[in-house]
Every structure is written in C-alpha cells, then in structure tokens.
Design a protein around this motif. Structure first.
Motif, PDB file in Angstrom:
ATOM      1  N   PRO A  27      36.294 -20.862   9.565  1.00  0.00           N
ATOM      2  CA  PRO A  27      36.651 -22.125  10.225  1.00  0.00           C
ATOM      3  C   PRO A  27      37.503 -23.022   9.331  1.00  0.00           C
ATOM      4  O   PRO A  27      37.455 -22.897   8.109  1.00  0.00           O
ATOM      5  CB  PRO A  27      35.278 -22.769  10.470  1.00  0.00           C
ATOM      6  CG  PRO A  27      34.419 -22.224   9.381  1.00  0.00           C
ATOM      7  CD  PRO A  27      34.897 -20.848   9.089  1.00  0.00           C
ATOM      8  N   PRO A  28      38.291 -23.926   9.940  1.00  0.00           N
ATOM      9  CA  PRO A  28      38.964 -24.953   9.138  1.00  0.00           C
ATOM     10  C   PRO A  28      37.931 -25.964   8.641  1.00  0.00           C
ATOM     11  O   PRO A  28      36.801 -25.971   9.115  1.00  0.00           O
ATOM     12  CB  PRO A  28      39.931 -25.592  10.131  1.00  0.00           C
ATOM     13  CG  PRO A  28      39.332 -25.340  11.471  1.00  0.00           C
ATOM     14  CD  PRO A  28      38.578 -24.044  11.369  1.00  0.00           C
ATOM     15  N   ASP A  29      38.326 -26.778   7.677  1.00  0.00           N
ATOM     16  CA  ASP A  29      37.418 -27.791   7.128  1.00  0.00           C
ATOM     17  C   ASP A  29      37.512 -29.071   7.959  1.00  0.00           C
ATOM     18  O   ASP A  29      38.558 -29.371   8.523  1.00  0.00           O
ATOM     19  CB  ASP A  29      37.799 -28.070   5.673  1.00  0.00           C
ATOM     20  CG  ASP A  29      36.875 -29.089   5.031  1.00  0.00           C
ATOM     21  OD1 ASP A  29      35.671 -28.802   4.941  1.00  0.00           O
ATOM     22  OD2 ASP A  29      37.349 -30.167   4.633  1.00  0.00           O
ATOM     23  N   TYR A  30      36.423 -29.824   8.018  1.00  0.00           N
ATOM     24  CA  TYR A  30      36.409 -31.044   8.835  1.00  0.00           C
ATOM     25  C   TYR A  30      37.395 -32.085   8.328  1.00  0.00           C
ATOM     26  O   TYR A  30      37.936 -32.867   9.085  1.00  0.00           O
ATOM     27  CB  TYR A  30      34.994 -31.642   8.877  1.00  0.00           C
ATOM     28  CG  TYR A  30      34.609 -32.449   7.659  1.00  0.00           C
ATOM     29  CD1 TYR A  30      34.597 -33.844   7.689  1.00  0.00           C
ATOM     30  CD2 TYR A  30      34.285 -31.828   6.458  1.00  0.00           C
ATOM     31  CE1 TYR A  30      34.263 -34.586   6.569  1.00  0.00           C
ATOM     32  CE2 TYR A  30      33.956 -32.556   5.344  1.00  0.00           C
ATOM     33  CZ  TYR A  30      33.939 -33.935   5.400  1.00  0.00           C
ATOM     34  OH  TYR A  30      33.623 -34.656   4.279  1.00  0.00           O
ATOM     35  N   LEU A  31      37.659 -32.054   6.991  1.00  0.00           N
ATOM     36  CA  LEU A  31      38.524 -33.079   6.412  1.00  0.00           C
ATOM     37  C   LEU A  31      39.931 -32.538   6.148  1.00  0.00           C
ATOM     38  O   LEU A  31      40.910 -33.128   6.553  1.00  0.00           O
ATOM     39  CB  LEU A  31      37.895 -33.599   5.110  1.00  0.00           C
ATOM     40  CG  LEU A  31      38.586 -34.780   4.460  1.00  0.00           C
ATOM     41  CD1 LEU A  31      38.575 -35.987   5.386  1.00  0.00           C
ATOM     42  CD2 LEU A  31      37.904 -35.127   3.141  1.00  0.00           C
ATOM     43  N   GLN A  32      40.022 -31.393   5.463  1.00  0.00           N
ATOM     44  CA  GLN A  32      41.353 -30.923   5.070  1.00  0.00           C
ATOM     45  C   GLN A  32      41.910 -29.828   5.967  1.00  0.00           C
ATOM     46  O   GLN A  32      43.004 -29.306   5.691  1.00  0.00           O
ATOM     47  CB  GLN A  32      41.357 -30.471   3.616  1.00  0.00           C
ATOM     48  CG  GLN A  32      40.257 -29.527   3.234  1.00  0.00           C
ATOM     49  CD  GLN A  32      40.342 -29.198   1.769  1.00  0.00           C
ATOM     50  OE1 GLN A  32      41.281 -28.562   1.342  1.00  0.00           O
ATOM     51  NE2 GLN A  32      39.382 -29.665   0.995  1.00  0.00           N
TER      52      GLN A  32
END
Lengths: 43, 242, 150
Positions: free
Chosen positions: B41-46
């Motif tokens: 998954p992608p990161d919530y921030l970056q």
C-alpha cells in the motif's frame, strides 16, 4: 506504469540499485571466472 | 575457528553453498521487487514515495553490517594473523562501499520530494557519508601500500578505528536533533511500520544479504586463486634461478 | 601465545583511548551537532536576535494561515511545551502538514516572529496505509502530533 507526481524519483532510485548491484556482481563474477580458468591451466 | 579459516576448506564449502545462496537471492529479490513496487500500500502521508524505503533501508542495514564484517575480519587479521581474514575483509570492502553509495543516493532521491531537500548536514546523513569515506580509505590503503603484510596491518587498523562511527550512525537520530526521522525498527519495542509494508522490507533485506554473500564468495575465490598463482610463479622463478 | 595476548592487550588499550577521544570530540562539538533548535531550546537559551538559525518542531494543528498576497503563510511551531509563530514566503514541501514535523531556517524579527527563508518537512517513524490511518481517526485513537509518544 506511474507512481504519481514523483514518479521519476522512484524510477531513479530503483534504477540506481539495479545498475550498481549488477555492475559490481558482473565485475566480481568475471574476476572469479578468469582466475579459475587460469588456475586450471596451471594446475 | 582455525579449521574454518583454512583457504582450501573455505573454497570447498563456498562452492558447495554458492548455488543455494544464488537461489536465495533470486527468490527474495524477485518477490521483494514485486511486493515493493506492485503489491504494497501507499503511505498515508507520503503516498507512493514510501516505495523508496524498500531499497534504501536494506542498503543502510547492509552498509553497517558490511562494516561490522570488515571490522571483525580485521580484528581476526591483527590478533591471529590469518591470511583468510585479510582476504575476507579486503573482498567485503567494495561491496559495503557500494551499499553505502546506494543508501546515500536513494536517500537523497527520497529526501527531495518528501523533506524538500536532497541533502542536509545533519548528524545522521553526515555520519553515513563518513562511513562511505571509511570504506574508500580502507580500499585506498590496500592499493597504496605495496607490501601485502604491511597493507593488511594498516588497513585493519583503519577499519577498527572506524568502528566508533557505527554506534554514532545508529544513535545519531536519538542523541541529537536531526532532519532524518528516528528508527522505525527498534532494538526494543514495537516496529512502527505497518505489517503490509514490513514484508517487502524483509524480502529486500534478505535479498541484499544473499547478494552480499554471493559477491563476497566470488571476490574471495578470485583473490585466493590470484594469491596461489603468485606463490606458484615465485616458486617456479626460484627453481629457474637455482 | 604471548605475542597474541600482547596484541590483544594493545588493542584493548587502543579501543579505550579511541572511545574516550571520540566522546571528548563529540562533546567539544557542543550544540553544533544539533541540526535545529526547538522552541524550548530558544526559551532557555534566549538572545540570537537577527542571527540565522534553524527552528524545528511540529506545526500546531489549526495554525496554518495563508495571507492575502497568496505566497506568504504563517503558522505556529510547537514542541508541545513552547510555541513560536513563524512567517514564510514561498513554496512548502509536499509533506508540510499540520501536526507533522517541520524545520525552518531563518531569524527572529523584532516582534518576536520567526521569519523563515526555507522550510523543510520532517516526518516521523510511522508508516501505514491510508485506510489504517483513517480507521485510527474514526475510532478516536489518532494522536494529532505523531502516533508514538516517547
């Protein structure tokens, strides 16, 4: 394939890894092979 | 200890393990790349930029582990004066240097879109750059000193001096204010990386480890063969002159 | 056996000297090894007016305001003990958000406001998918200033 606005940075970093690891592996493997050949000839 | 340090025995063991190490590398690297790029998954921030972590953090681990290997081999070289320890240390140095370079370059490429800069002179980044120079200095000493025994001694002493830098790198983010974030994988306490992101990180770390072992064996094989060749040539030369 | 023990002894002594001199060297560097100062550092170490330095901390939630000219913004930097107002004219990095880390380089003006020339985003050690972050927020377990308290 795209990873969004900073696509290029991801491609560049994975590219750096692939290029540098294969260059080091290739040069090391060639060294090992060359000396093994030589070793067999002089045994 | 000493029976493992016999070059002939080492070569036999190494060629026995080599195919398995290569298989381990291929499996871990292929699956690691798949998870790192496509199945995490992608990161919530970056966002997607977190994918650089999967090549950057394992490179940092190998840069430090490689240096510890270099230091232990150098220690063995000074105390027991065993030639195989010299060969191991000398052959590990370029591999560690390449991993340090990968760590620096990918870190810089990760820093620009996230922090907003390619480079800062904070304690973490500076101490890793020092690690890279230690590797280069070690390699340079070997090529600068003609006499093998003297070169081994000088290079080993440099390698041991450089060990102070390892805890400085590790704890720089805790001892001082840095731009670099603190460690996510802790010696004690819970990892602050989501399990879905830990898998590609683990696979890539294993892949780098297998790579290190395979390339180290290749380089050591070449180096031992070269030493034998030199010894044989010298012996032949002596016969001729006698 | 004897020369081997001698070498061991010598190495032990060298290691002690090395560790001691490194510790001395690092302490001689003093505050130079700190990349930035927190609002609390500034409160206890005062002065520095007009002098350039780096300020680091977290962007106070709800403090970011864009001025009418469209390129200047003001926000508060906090270390959860002390807070300092910051003014910055320019483009902030993508990761500049309320509640995350920030490092600003600049100086104090006469009114006690920090005028930043550059702003860098500092992120913490937490990595998680957006869904996990969303569910943490939904269940009320989200901590506005970083998920791990040290």
């Amino acid at each position: 394939m795209s990873f969004g606005p900073h696509n290029g940075f991801i491609y560049l970093s994975y590219g750096t890894v692939l290029v540098s690891l294969s260059a080091l592996a290739l040069s090391s493997w060639l060294k090992a092979r060359r000396f093994y050949k030589h070793n067999d000839n002089t045994r | 200890m000493h029976s493992f340090a016999n070059p002939a025995r080492f070569l036999r063991l190494a060629s026995h393990f080599l195919p398995w190490l290569m298989l381990g590398f291929i499996l871990c690297f292929a699956s690691g790349l798949y998870f790192a790029l496509f199945h995490s998954p992608p990161d919530y921030l970056q966002g997607e930029m977190v994918r650089v972590m999967y090549v950057h953090v394992p490179a940092a681990i190998m840069a430090e582990a490689g240096y510890m290997f270099l230091a232990v081999a150098s220690f063995a070289s000074i105390i027991w004066k065993h030639p195989l320890a010299d060969v191991a240390a000398r052959c590990a140095a370029p591999i560690g240097a390449v991993f340090t370079l990968i760590c620096l370059i990918t870190g810089s490429l990760w820093g620009r879109p996230t922090w907003g800069t390619y480079w800062v002179w904070d304690a973490r980044l500076t101490s890793v750059l020092v690690l890279f120079f230690l590797y280069l200095g070690y390699i340079a000493l070997w090529s600068a000193i003609e006499d093998e025994a003297r070169a081994a001694k000088a290079a080993s002493i440099l390698a041991l001096f450089g060990v102070v830098n390892i805890p400085i790198i590790k704890f720089s983010v805790e001892w001082w204010h840095t731009l670099h974030q603190p460690a996510s994988i802790k010696l004690v306490g819970k990892t602050t990386i989501d399990p879905a992101m830990q898998l590609p990180l683990l696979l890539m770390t294993l892949a780098y480890g297998f790579y290190f072992a395979v390339v180290l064996i290749w380089r050591m094989q070449a180096s031992i063969a070269e030493q034998r060749l030199e010894a044989r040539t010298r012996a032949q030369l002596r016969e001729v002159t006698a | 056996m004897k020369p081997k023990r001698q070498r061991m002894m010598l190495m032990g002594v060298a290691a002690l000297v090395l560790v001691a001199s490194t510790a001395l060297g690092l302490s001689a560097l003093g505050s130079k090894k700190q990349y930035f100062m927190t609002p609390t550092d500034l409160a206890t170490r005062h002065t520095l007016s007009g002098e350039n330095f780096r300020l680091g901390g977290l962007v106070t939630v709800g403090s970011v305001k864009h001025l009418a000219d469209g390129v200047t913004l003001t926000f508060q930097v906090t270390d959860l003990q002390n807070t300092l107002p910051v003014k910055f004219r320019g483009i902030t990095p993508d990761l500049f958000r309320e509640g995350t880390g920030v490092i600003a380089e600049g100086h104090m003006d006469r009114a006690g406001m920090f005028v930043a020339n550059t702003v860098l985003a500092k992120h913490d050690e937490n990595y998680m998918p957006p869904e996990v972050a969303a569910s943490l927020k939904k269940s009320g377990r989200w901590k506005p200033y970083g998920q791990v308290t040290r």
